[in-house]
Structures are given as structure tokens and as C-alpha cells.
Scaffold this active site. Structure first.
Site, PDB file in Angstrom:
ATOM      1  N   GLU A  47       0.909  -0.957   0.019  1.00 54.86           N
ATOM      2  CA  GLU A  47      -0.114   0.119  -0.060  1.00 54.86           C
ATOM      3  C   GLU A  47       0.897   1.259  -0.030  1.00 54.86           C
ATOM      4  OE1 GLU A  47      -1.468   0.602   3.860  1.00 54.86           O
ATOM      5  OE2 GLU A  47      -3.361   1.872   3.231  1.00 54.86           O
ATOM      6  N   ASN A 115      -6.819   6.390  -1.728  1.00 51.24           N
ATOM      7  CA  ASN A 115      -5.671   5.427  -1.286  1.00 51.24           C
ATOM      8  C   ASN A 115      -5.995   4.316  -2.355  1.00 51.24           C
ATOM      9  OD1 ASN A 115      -3.957   3.436  -0.293  1.00 51.24           O
ATOM     10  ND2 ASN A 115      -4.722   3.939   1.877  1.00 51.24           N
ATOM     11  N   LYS A 132      -9.310   2.351  -1.615  1.00 53.78           N
ATOM     12  CA  LYS A 132      -9.578   1.854  -0.314  1.00 53.78           C
ATOM     13  C   LYS A 132     -11.053   2.270   0.228  1.00 53.78           C
ATOM     14  CE  LYS A 132      -6.869   1.380   4.137  1.00 53.78           C
ATOM     15  NZ  LYS A 132      -5.580   1.922   4.681  1.00 53.78           N
ATOM     16  N   GLU A 151      -5.823   8.903   7.613  1.00 54.19           N
ATOM     17  CA  GLU A 151      -6.331   8.615   6.256  1.00 54.19           C
ATOM     18  C   GLU A 151      -7.627   8.899   5.941  1.00 54.19           C
ATOM     19  OE1 GLU A 151      -4.851   3.805   6.588  1.00 54.19           O
ATOM     20  OE2 GLU A 151      -5.725   4.611   4.691  1.00 54.19           O
ATOM     21  N   CYS A 182      -4.857  -2.665   3.225  1.00 54.27           N
ATOM     22  CA  CYS A 182      -4.348  -2.680   4.208  1.00 54.27           C
ATOM     23  C   CYS A 182      -5.729  -2.956   5.498  1.00 54.27           C
ATOM     24  CB  CYS A 182      -3.947  -1.206   4.523  1.00 54.27           C
ATOM     25  SG  CYS A 182      -2.840  -1.313   6.178  1.00 54.27           S
ATOM     26  N   ASN A 207       0.458  -0.922   5.647  1.00 55.63           N
ATOM     27  CA  ASN A 207       1.280  -0.050   6.318  1.00 55.63           C
ATOM     28  C   ASN A 207       0.733  -0.189   7.739  1.00 55.63           C
ATOM     29  OD1 ASN A 207       3.222   2.330   4.610  1.00 55.63           O
ATOM     30  ND2 ASN A 207       1.564   1.012   3.322  1.00 55.63           N
TER      31      ASN A 207
HETATM   32  N1  ING Z   1      -3.113   0.753   8.741  1.00 59.98           N
HETATM   33  C1  ING Z   1      -3.562  -0.163   9.965  1.00 59.98           C
HETATM   34  C2  ING Z   1      -4.072  -1.446   9.717  1.00 59.98           C
HETATM   35  O1  ING Z   1      -5.533  -1.678   9.477  1.00 59.98           O
HETATM   36  C3  ING Z   1      -4.726  -0.350  11.946  1.00 59.98           C
HETATM   37  C4  ING Z   1      -4.388   0.546  10.726  1.00 59.98           C
HETATM   38  C5  ING Z   1      -3.590  -0.784  12.747  1.00 59.98           C
HETATM   39  C6  ING Z   1      -5.959  -0.437  12.331  1.00 59.98           C
HETATM   40  C7  ING Z   1      -4.005  -1.659  13.739  1.00 59.98           C
HETATM   41  C8  ING Z   1      -6.366  -1.351  13.702  1.00 59.98           C
HETATM   42  C9  ING Z   1      -5.312  -2.000  14.281  1.00 59.98           C
HETATM   43  O2  ING Z   1      -3.466  -2.335   9.343  1.00 59.98           O
HETATM   44  C10 ING Z   1      -3.898   0.968   7.715  1.00 59.98           C
HETATM   45  N2  ING Z   1      -3.186   1.627   6.804  1.00 59.98           N
HETATM   46  O3  ING Z   1      -4.812   0.526   7.304  1.00 59.98           O
END
Ligand code: ING
Length: 333
Positions: A47, A115, A132, A151, A182, A207
């Protein structure tokens, strides 16, 4: 008769704010050349693969973040990637930040920011585009966070649904391919919409910060053990692949970007939900697998034969409701 494609997750190590796109594209071309040496026919990049994970940085005027976006694809900076794909005969998936001037639902054309991910054939033709849908984090600056996750500030919700295309790849004359990005991997609805289109290969980049930055975890109101971050990522992809009888490739952007740590652990998963390849570094790393798409047949002709077993009339809440509503309270007689 088997239907084998050799594919790769091309994990990227950190991209610092100051690293130029040309340098990142050069790293990606080198990964593609290494893939070619291993007989790889399709490469899945992460991503937002061309830049640092810029949604961690706050800009009052979001136009100040526009330099992180691509206005055309291919662009002069990404042309070397398309040229390498053509030279090496390799298809690729690329995640990037997209600026598009196109009409919205009201029919008014304006500057849209998404995205985005694309699937590109070796000849350079874009076979599929996805934007996304599940945007995590927040839209306004959150003082409780050490690191922002904006985001919802920089991107619109994707407006292309979850499309699947059947297209040639490698030596195969047709594979049903779809994408997500993601956070989408955490939502079973995304997987099932792809599954209901017969998807055989789901490609996704991510990410993902190593530690949660939500206020609850910052203030100690909630605790999430770090090792669970990776567990949840793998659980989501393995469950999605198994429950929709599809292969999945989940490719990380990893490492420490301007002090902020992203985990790696890119994986390739088969339709039984098994991890068949996993990255072990937080750097540029290529993991590969020979994927026989005939393996999708078992699940979709038995346990997950959707036509025989699904009961949409029992699932109305999934589409009609957004948030959870409280259940009736039991009152003992
Ligand atoms: N990153 C993370 C993901 O969903 C996140 C944001 C991390 C949400 C951990 C919840 C828990 O992997 C992105 N870019 O969506």
C-alpha cells in the site's frame, strides 16, 4: 490439470520522508529483477508503496500533502517500473496515493484523493483499479496520539466497490483477481464481496504500525499486546482466504519511518488458510510461492459452496445496519 502461477510479495523496508520517488522506484525495480531470476510472474507491492506513510503527518491545508500523490499512472517517476515489468514479462500490483479530477455522485468534477491500488499486466495495461473503502484512524489532529493516522483526512472512501477481473497472468489464460488495501483485510465483508465474484487471488498491501496509537492505548485505558498486532493481521488474511477459498498475498511496507515503526511479516496464504511463505525482515524482501489455483476448487465445491449453503435472508443486518445496536434485555419472570 494444474493452473500454476509463481507469484511474489515484494515487501518494502522503510521510506523516509526525504527519500525521492526515483530512489523508491529503483528499489522496486531491483526487487522485480530479483523476482524475475526466481521465475516470478506476478509481484505484489505494498500500500502507498511510492512514499513514506504520510497519513501519520498532519497538514492543516490538505493540499500541502498533494506532493505525496500521483496525478497520472504511469507517471514519469513510475515509468521505470512499467518498463521493467514489460522487459521482464512480469505483472504487478501497486499501491499509491491517487489524485483524480472526476465527477462525484452529484456529477460535479473536482479534485478527488484516494488510497488506490492497481493491477498491471506485463504489457503495462492496467487490468484493475481499487480504491480503499475502510479508512482507519481519524480526520482531525488528535493531541492524545504520539503519531497521527489521518487517512480519513487525506482520502475519500473508495467508490469502485471490490471489483474482480478474470485476466491472463503468467502462463495462465485466466485467473480471477481482486484487491483490497490494508485495513480492508480486517473486515470479512470485503473478503466475501470478492468471494461472491469467484475471486481466486486477493492482493493487498499494508502499512501497519507496530503499536496502537489510539488514545485508549496511549492513556492506558486499553492494552493491546504488541505480538497481537501481527497475529491479528495474519488471522484476518488467513481467515479471509480460507472462508472464500482463495489465495491471498499481503505485502507490508515495514521498518522505522522517521521514528515510526511499521511491522513486516508479509505473507502468501493458500485457499486452506495456510501461510505458504512469510517475510522475516523489516527491509526490502521478496517472498515467493508457486500457487496452483486448482486448490481453490476444494473449498468452493464443499464447505464454501456459496450457492448451496449461504442464506442471505438471514444476513440482512450486514447490509441494512452500520453500527451495532443493543440487544433486548432478558427479564426473568
Ligand atoms: N493501517 C492499519 C491497519 O489496518 C490499524 C491501521 C492498525 C488499524 C492496527 C487497526 C489496528 O493495518 C492501515 N493503513 O490501514
Amino acid at each position: 490439470m494444474s493452473r500454476i502461477l509463481t507469484l511474489a510479495a515484494a515487501q518494502l523496508g522503510p521510506i523516509q520522508k526525504t527519500e525521492p520517488r526515483a530512489s523508491v522506484v529503483d528499489r522496486m525495480v531491483r526487487l522485480m529483477e530479483r523476482a524475475h531470476q526466481r521465475g516470478v510472474e506476478l509481484v505484489v507491492f505494498p500500500e502507498l508503496a511510492l512514499t513514506t506513510f504520510f497519513p501519520r503527518h498532519y497538514h492543516e491545508d490538505i493540499a500541502e500533502a498533494d506532493h505525496w500523490f500521483e496525478r497520472s499512472m504511469p507517471s514519469p517517476e513510475t515509468a521505470p517500473l512499467f518498463a521493467a515489468a514489460s522487459r521482464l514479462g512480469i505483472g504487478f500490483h501497486l499501491g499509491y496515493a491517487e489524485i483524480a479530477h472526476e465527477p462525484d455522485v452529484a456529477g460535479i468534477a473536482w479534485k478527488r484523493r484516494f488510497n488506490t491500488a492497481i493491477l498491471v499486466a506485463p504489457c503495462g495495461q492496467i487490468l484493475l483499479k481499487y480504491r480503499k473503502v475502510h479508512l482507519p484512524g481519524h480526520a482531525e489532529f488528535d493531541p492524545a496520539r504520539h503519531v497521527q493516522h489521518l487517512e480519513k483526512r487525506y482520502f475519500e472512501v473508495g467508490d469502485l466497490g471490490f471489483p474482480v477481473i478474470r485476466a491472463p497472468m503468467g502462463k495462465l489464460d485466466g485467473i480471477n483477481m481482486g484487491m483490497m488495501i490494508c485495513n480492508d483485510r480486517r473486515w470479512p465483508e470485503a473478503w466475501r464481496v470478492l468471494g461472491l465474484q469467484g475471486v481466486e487471488l486477493v492482493m493487498l498491501g499494508y502499512n501497519t504500525p507496530t503499536t496502537n496509537q489510539d488514545a485508549a492505548t496511549q492513556t492506558g485505558a486499553a492494552f493491546e499486546a504488541p505480538h497481537l498486532r501481527v497475529f491479528h493481521s495474519h488471522l484476518s488474511v488467513q481467515a479471509g482466504a480460507y472462508q472464500n477459498a482463495t489465495f491471498a498475498v499481503a505485502t507490508a511496507k515495514a521498518g522505522i519511518e522517521d521514528g515510526c515503526e511499521l511491522f513486516g511479516h508479509s505473507i502468501i496464504v493458500n485457499p486452506q488458510g495456510e501461510i505458504v511463505a512469510q517475510a522475516t525482515s523489516r527491509e526490502d524482501e521478496l517472498i515467493t510461492a508457486d500457487c496452483d489455483f486448482d486448490q481453490c476448487r476444494l473449498g468452493r465445491t464443499t464447505i464454501f459452496d456459496f450457492e448451496r449453503h449461504r442464506r442471505p435472508e438471514a444476513y440482512r443486518r450486514i447490509v441494512d445496519q452500520i453500527g451495532a445496536i443493543s440487544p433486548p434485555v432478558f427479564i426473568p419472570r
